[in-house]
Design an enzyme around this catalytic site. Sequence first.
Site, PDB file in Angstrom:
ATOM      1  CG  ASP A 100       0.008   8.312 -14.864  1.00 29.00           C
ATOM      2  OD1 ASP A 100      -0.659   8.836 -13.901  1.00 29.00           O
ATOM      3  OD2 ASP A 100       1.236   8.395 -15.116  1.00 29.00           O
ATOM      4  CG  ASN A 143     -10.875   6.159  -1.292  1.00 29.30           C
ATOM      5  OD1 ASN A 143     -11.036   7.233  -0.009  1.00 29.30           O
ATOM      6  ND2 ASN A 143      -9.979   5.967  -1.381  1.00 29.30           N
ATOM      7  CD  GLU A 149      -2.169   2.639  -3.711  1.00 28.79           C
ATOM      8  OE1 GLU A 149      -2.939   3.401  -3.897  1.00 28.79           O
ATOM      9  OE2 GLU A 149      -2.366   2.327  -2.161  1.00 28.79           O
ATOM     10  CG  ASP A 176      -1.594   1.269   1.385  1.00 31.81           C
ATOM     11  OD1 ASP A 176      -2.653   1.322   0.754  1.00 31.81           O
ATOM     12  OD2 ASP A 176      -1.459   2.243   2.009  1.00 31.81           O
ATOM     13  CB  ALA A 177       0.204   4.912   0.081  1.00 25.16           C
ATOM     14  CG  HIS A 185      -8.550   4.363 -12.882  1.00 26.83           C
ATOM     15  ND1 HIS A 185      -8.758   5.314 -12.451  1.00 26.83           N
ATOM     16  CD2 HIS A 185      -9.371   3.713 -12.353  1.00 26.83           C
ATOM     17  CE1 HIS A 185      -9.521   5.718 -11.566  1.00 26.83           C
ATOM     18  NE2 HIS A 185     -10.620   4.586 -11.952  1.00 26.83           N
ATOM     19  CG  HIS A 186      -6.010   8.696 -12.396  1.00 26.55           C
ATOM     20  ND1 HIS A 186      -6.887   7.984 -11.684  1.00 26.55           N
ATOM     21  CD2 HIS A 186      -5.225   9.013 -12.035  1.00 26.55           C
ATOM     22  CE1 HIS A 186      -6.445   7.873 -10.817  1.00 26.55           C
ATOM     23  NE2 HIS A 186      -5.297   8.862 -10.768  1.00 26.55           N
TER      24      HIS A 186
END
Length: 581
Positions: free
Chosen positions: A307, A383, A281, A244-245, A309-310
């Site tokens: 990128d 989110n 991620e 994660d992150a 996905h967006h």
Amino acid sequence: MQFEVWAPQAGRVTLHCGGATSALVRDPVRAGWWTGEAEADDSTRYGFAVDDGPVLPDPRSCRQPDGPDGPSAVVDQGRYAWRAEWPGRGLTGAVLYELHVGTYTREGTLDAAAERLGHLVELGVTHVELMPLCPFPGRHGWGYEGVSLWAVHEPYGGPEALKRFVDRAHALGLGVVLDVVHNHLGPSGNHLPAFGPYFTETHHTPWGAAVNLDAPGSDEVRAYLIGSALAWLRDYRIDGLRLDAVHALRDTRAIHFLEELSSAVDALAAEVGRPLFLIAESDLGDPRVITPRAEHGLGVHAQWNDDFHHALHTALTGESQGYYEDFARAPLAALAKTLTGGFFHDGTYSSFRGRRHGRPLDRTRVSAHRLLGYAQTHDQVGNRAQGDRLSASLSPGLLACATALVLTAPFTPMLFMGEEWAAGTPWQFFTDHTDPELADAVRRGRRREFAAHGWAEEDVPDPQDPATRDRSCLDWSEPEREPHARVLAWYRELIALRRTHPDLADPDLEDVKVAHDEDARWLAYRRGDVRVAVNLGKEPARIPLGITSARVLAAWEPVPPPDADGVLSLAAESCVVLTQE
């Protein structure tokens, strides 16, 4: 049985085990470690008291039967009799499926999820990616505020249930990936600071003081995190970890934590004789994360590609708020850039960040399978203020286009549970904090965050309301009725196509050729002899493919082959996959 704990600043450490109390002694070899022996069997409860303070759970606890604040329990990892012979399954050629145990079924347990694994086999995915399983307060939550990084959330079934799940998945030919969180721990039930400098004020993250990866004492903290990662892969036979992150891992040391972790995982893979991998991620836009260590990278095996996905999301929805702003100016051009170059931000200016961002990816050296492509994830759905999926606002045709782009792109595809049948259930943000003040703070913070984007407070679901979690559970009656059944059949068809056509499994980004028309809202690309065309517009499109002889492999709506001029006529909000003949 031998017990040990790292408590470098303690003057005295006491072991409380099975109703008996004994003082631990300093380890003569390892500075800061305390050791001792006590009678104990599987499930024996125990804990440690530092300097005569309260009895706390073991930082390396493998089981917390009464939750994060209760005593630890001994786990005999050799007690479980594994049934499935499993050679392992790597990332090359994989199709991943992200799953949240607490909402995949109404029961919300690992055993109940295991009963539904047959659905994933029929779907054609290769790996199931479990969202975090470490213990957290209460029963229901996303899992990203977990503590006890070596243990399994008891309401999900605890350690034995995870082993049964993995065993069942492997018996069905499915690999298992586990989401782990190293960049922060939950604010509630986190007792690590009582034992040692697990956190440092040297760096700060959105969650407060950073995990100590480079300040004094960080050698043991890094070993703690790496030991936890290896335990999942070794003791539970997990095939890979999603990290994660990783951009929130503050580390200034010469050898970055990720490099040290990837080295340890590769060594374990050689030891156990099966492939093991890490998926990051990352918001860094830095290909060095997934560059092998021998080439001076960090050696992580793959990463999520936000990128892609967006760009896809803005092309489908027209949304331009927040981080979508950079992609919304010309979404099809952005999508084309990610399909051929991996990253959209490769040193270009990001208006969302107010600065340049990213680094170019060398297409001659980086295999596209190291980038995960997706249309939906837990983050990108959960989110949102109301946790609405793409199926809540897009037509079945546009959903089909999104599916085609994800499953025929050069990246490793990943699906989010329920998207394969256009689930009508939302997936909302929910918590079950037992601390009333923390619960209220989360509730108010959530509403304040979305109020800034124009949402009325009453329209933002209360994360503490049990109904919020209940609404987020999948409805398993949907796949058997329309329009869900048709969408599910489309996913199955495209996954099977990916598996049987080598051109669709080719991870060479240089071989991808893309054309698009921003105004007419169509995009087409070539991968070897395969052509993929999507029409996101509300009118039929004429798409110049440049080939006159082609066979349709899959189509959302009936479509004739290209005409004598090599032009394809494609219906509105539709898509097709063809092969040149």
